[in-house]
Design a protein around this motif. Structure first.
Motif, PDB file in Angstrom:
ATOM      1  N   ILE A  16      -5.678  -0.114  -0.550  1.00 43.80           N
ATOM      2  CA  ILE A  16      -4.249  -0.383  -0.386  1.00 43.80           C
ATOM      3  C   ILE A  16      -4.033  -1.419   0.718  1.00 43.80           C
ATOM      4  CG2 ILE A  16      -2.057   0.637   0.376  1.00 43.80           C
ATOM      5  CD1 ILE A  16      -2.992   3.217  -1.152  1.00 43.80           C
ATOM      6  N   GLN A  17      -4.798  -1.330   1.781  1.00 43.58           N
ATOM      7  CA  GLN A  17      -4.704  -2.331   2.854  1.00 43.58           C
ATOM      8  C   GLN A  17      -5.090  -3.714   2.331  1.00 43.58           C
ATOM      9  OE1 GLN A  17      -7.192  -0.691   5.955  1.00 43.58           O
ATOM     10  NE2 GLN A  17      -5.410   0.064   7.074  1.00 43.58           N
ATOM     11  N   GLN A  18      -6.178  -3.781   1.556  1.00 41.13           N
ATOM     12  CA  GLN A  18      -6.618  -5.061   0.995  1.00 41.13           C
ATOM     13  C   GLN A  18      -5.554  -5.637   0.069  1.00 41.13           C
ATOM     14  OE1 GLN A  18     -10.174  -3.805  -0.992  1.00 41.13           O
ATOM     15  NE2 GLN A  18     -11.501  -4.170   0.774  1.00 41.13           N
ATOM     16  N   LEU A  19      -4.985  -4.788  -0.762  1.00 42.21           N
ATOM     17  CA  LEU A  19      -3.951  -5.239  -1.689  1.00 42.21           C
ATOM     18  C   LEU A  19      -2.718  -5.720  -0.943  1.00 42.21           C
ATOM     19  CD1 LEU A  19      -4.283  -2.428  -4.366  1.00 42.21           C
ATOM     20  CD2 LEU A  19      -4.849  -4.850  -4.694  1.00 42.21           C
ATOM     21  N   GLY A  20      -2.364  -5.042   0.143  1.00 40.35           N
ATOM     22  CA  GLY A  20      -1.226  -5.468   0.949  1.00 40.35           C
ATOM     23  C   GLY A  20      -1.439  -6.847   1.543  1.00 40.35           C
ATOM     24  N   THR A  21      -2.650  -7.105   1.990  1.00 35.97           N
ATOM     25  CA  THR A  21      -2.988  -8.423   2.523  1.00 35.97           C
ATOM     26  C   THR A  21      -2.896  -9.478   1.425  1.00 35.97           C
ATOM     27  OG1 THR A  21      -4.433  -7.453   4.184  1.00 35.97           O
ATOM     28  CG2 THR A  21      -4.780  -9.783   3.679  1.00 35.97           C
ATOM     29  N   GLU A  22      -3.456  -9.153   0.268  1.00 35.82           N
ATOM     30  CA  GLU A  22      -3.372 -10.088  -0.861  1.00 35.82           C
ATOM     31  C   GLU A  22      -1.922 -10.348  -1.250  1.00 35.82           C
ATOM     32  OE1 GLU A  22      -5.823  -9.786  -4.448  1.00 35.82           O
ATOM     33  OE2 GLU A  22      -7.077  -8.362  -3.332  1.00 35.82           O
ATOM     34  N   LEU A  23      -1.117  -9.296  -1.216  1.00 39.52           N
ATOM     35  CA  LEU A  23       0.288  -9.416  -1.589  1.00 39.52           C
ATOM     36  C   LEU A  23       1.008 -10.411  -0.682  1.00 39.52           C
ATOM     37  CD1 LEU A  23       2.424  -8.132  -3.516  1.00 39.52           C
ATOM     38  CD2 LEU A  23       2.932  -6.549  -1.660  1.00 39.52           C
ATOM     39  N   SER A  30       3.333 -13.668 -11.211  1.00 37.57           N
ATOM     40  CA  SER A  30       2.557 -12.752 -12.046  1.00 37.57           C
ATOM     41  C   SER A  30       1.556 -11.968 -11.203  1.00 37.57           C
ATOM     42  CB  SER A  30       1.828 -13.523 -13.151  1.00 37.57           C
ATOM     43  OG  SER A  30       1.020 -12.666 -13.896  1.00 37.57           O
ATOM     44  N   ARG A  31       0.897 -12.648 -10.288  1.00 41.29           N
ATOM     45  CA  ARG A  31      -0.074 -11.987  -9.401  1.00 41.29           C
ATOM     46  C   ARG A  31       0.636 -10.994  -8.480  1.00 41.29           C
ATOM     47  NH1 ARG A  31      -4.440  -9.446  -8.886  1.00 41.29           N
ATOM     48  NH2 ARG A  31      -5.460  -9.599  -6.889  1.00 41.29           N
ATOM     49  N   LEU A  32       1.821 -11.361  -7.988  1.00 33.29           N
ATOM     50  CA  LEU A  32       2.607 -10.439  -7.159  1.00 33.29           C
ATOM     51  C   LEU A  32       2.907  -9.146  -7.910  1.00 33.29           C
ATOM     52  CD1 LEU A  32       5.150 -12.898  -5.498  1.00 33.29           C
ATOM     53  CD2 LEU A  32       3.402 -11.567  -4.315  1.00 33.29           C
ATOM     54  N   ASN A  33       3.317  -9.281  -9.165  1.00 31.06           N
ATOM     55  CA  ASN A  33       3.604  -8.109  -9.988  1.00 31.06           C
ATOM     56  C   ASN A  33       2.360  -7.246 -10.176  1.00 31.06           C
ATOM     57  OD1 ASN A  33       6.293  -8.765 -10.306  1.00 31.06           O
ATOM     58  ND2 ASN A  33       5.979  -9.796 -12.259  1.00 31.06           N
ATOM     59  N   ASP A  34       1.232  -7.891 -10.441  1.00 35.49           N
ATOM     60  CA  ASP A  34      -0.023  -7.157 -10.629  1.00 35.49           C
ATOM     61  C   ASP A  34      -0.408  -6.395  -9.366  1.00 35.49           C
ATOM     62  OD1 ASP A  34      -0.197  -8.148 -13.206  1.00 35.49           O
ATOM     63  OD2 ASP A  34      -1.694  -9.673 -12.712  1.00 35.49           O
ATOM     64  N   GLU A  38      -0.715  -2.351  -8.828  1.00 37.03           N
ATOM     65  CA  GLU A  38      -1.954  -1.727  -8.373  1.00 37.03           C
ATOM     66  C   GLU A  38      -1.727  -0.902  -7.094  1.00 37.03           C
ATOM     67  OE1 GLU A  38      -6.653  -2.710  -7.552  1.00 37.03           O
ATOM     68  OE2 GLU A  38      -5.371  -4.305  -8.336  1.00 37.03           O
ATOM     69  N   ILE A  39      -0.863  -1.376  -6.225  1.00 34.54           N
ATOM     70  CA  ILE A  39      -0.539  -0.634  -5.008  1.00 34.54           C
ATOM     71  C   ILE A  39       0.157   0.682  -5.373  1.00 34.54           C
ATOM     72  CG2 ILE A  39       0.945  -0.602  -2.954  1.00 34.54           C
ATOM     73  CD1 ILE A  39       0.282  -3.636  -2.668  1.00 34.54           C
ATOM     74  N   ARG A  40       1.104   0.633  -6.303  1.00 34.56           N
ATOM     75  CA  ARG A  40       1.786   1.861  -6.729  1.00 34.56           C
ATOM     76  C   ARG A  40       0.808   2.862  -7.325  1.00 34.56           C
ATOM     77  NH1 ARG A  40       5.748  -1.748  -8.345  1.00 34.56           N
ATOM     78  NH2 ARG A  40       5.051  -1.701 -10.496  1.00 34.56           N
ATOM     79  N   VAL A  41      -0.095   2.378  -8.169  1.00 34.04           N
ATOM     80  CA  VAL A  41      -1.088   3.254  -8.792  1.00 34.04           C
ATOM     81  C   VAL A  41      -2.004   3.865  -7.733  1.00 34.04           C
ATOM     82  CG1 VAL A  41      -3.107   3.276 -10.322  1.00 34.04           C
ATOM     83  CG2 VAL A  41      -1.020   2.101 -11.029  1.00 34.04           C
ATOM     84  N   ALA A  42      -2.458   3.060  -6.797  1.00 33.00           N
ATOM     85  CA  ALA A  42      -3.339   3.555  -5.742  1.00 33.00           C
ATOM     86  C   ALA A  42      -2.620   4.583  -4.874  1.00 33.00           C
ATOM     87  CB  ALA A  42      -3.852   2.390  -4.894  1.00 33.00           C
ATOM     88  N   ASN A  43      -1.354   4.351  -4.585  1.00 28.73           N
ATOM     89  CA  ASN A  43      -0.582   5.310  -3.793  1.00 28.73           C
ATOM     90  C   ASN A  43      -0.403   6.633  -4.538  1.00 28.73           C
ATOM     91  OD1 ASN A  43       0.021   4.215  -1.205  1.00 28.73           O
ATOM     92  ND2 ASN A  43       1.383   2.747  -2.185  1.00 28.73           N
TER      93      ASN A  43
END
Length: 61
Positions: A16-23, A30-34, A38-43
């Motif tokens: 989730i931390q990695q995804l937040g950084t990527e976000l 499209s990448r923002l939506n993805d 993924e963050i919602r699913v991981a949470n």
């Protein structure tokens, strides 16, 4: 290799931390939506694992 629930939680928190950084660095809509998906699913998964630990702790008493 089997992971403990605690390891799953640690891995999800790290992801989730990695995804937040990527976000924060993403520019493509499209990448923002993805990433947000993924963050919602991981949470959601993280909450399930935490609930499993709570239940385990309650049943262990």
């Amino acid at each position: 290799m089997e992971l403990t629930v605690r390891h799953h939680i640690e891995n999800l928190e790290r992801r989730i931390q990695q995804l937040g950084t990527e976000l924060m660095n993403a520019r493509d809509h499209s990448r923002l939506n993805d990433l947000e998906t993924e963050i919602r699913v991981a949470n959601l998964a993280l909450e399930h694992y935490r609930e499993a630990l709570r239940l385990e702790s309650t049943l262990g008493k």
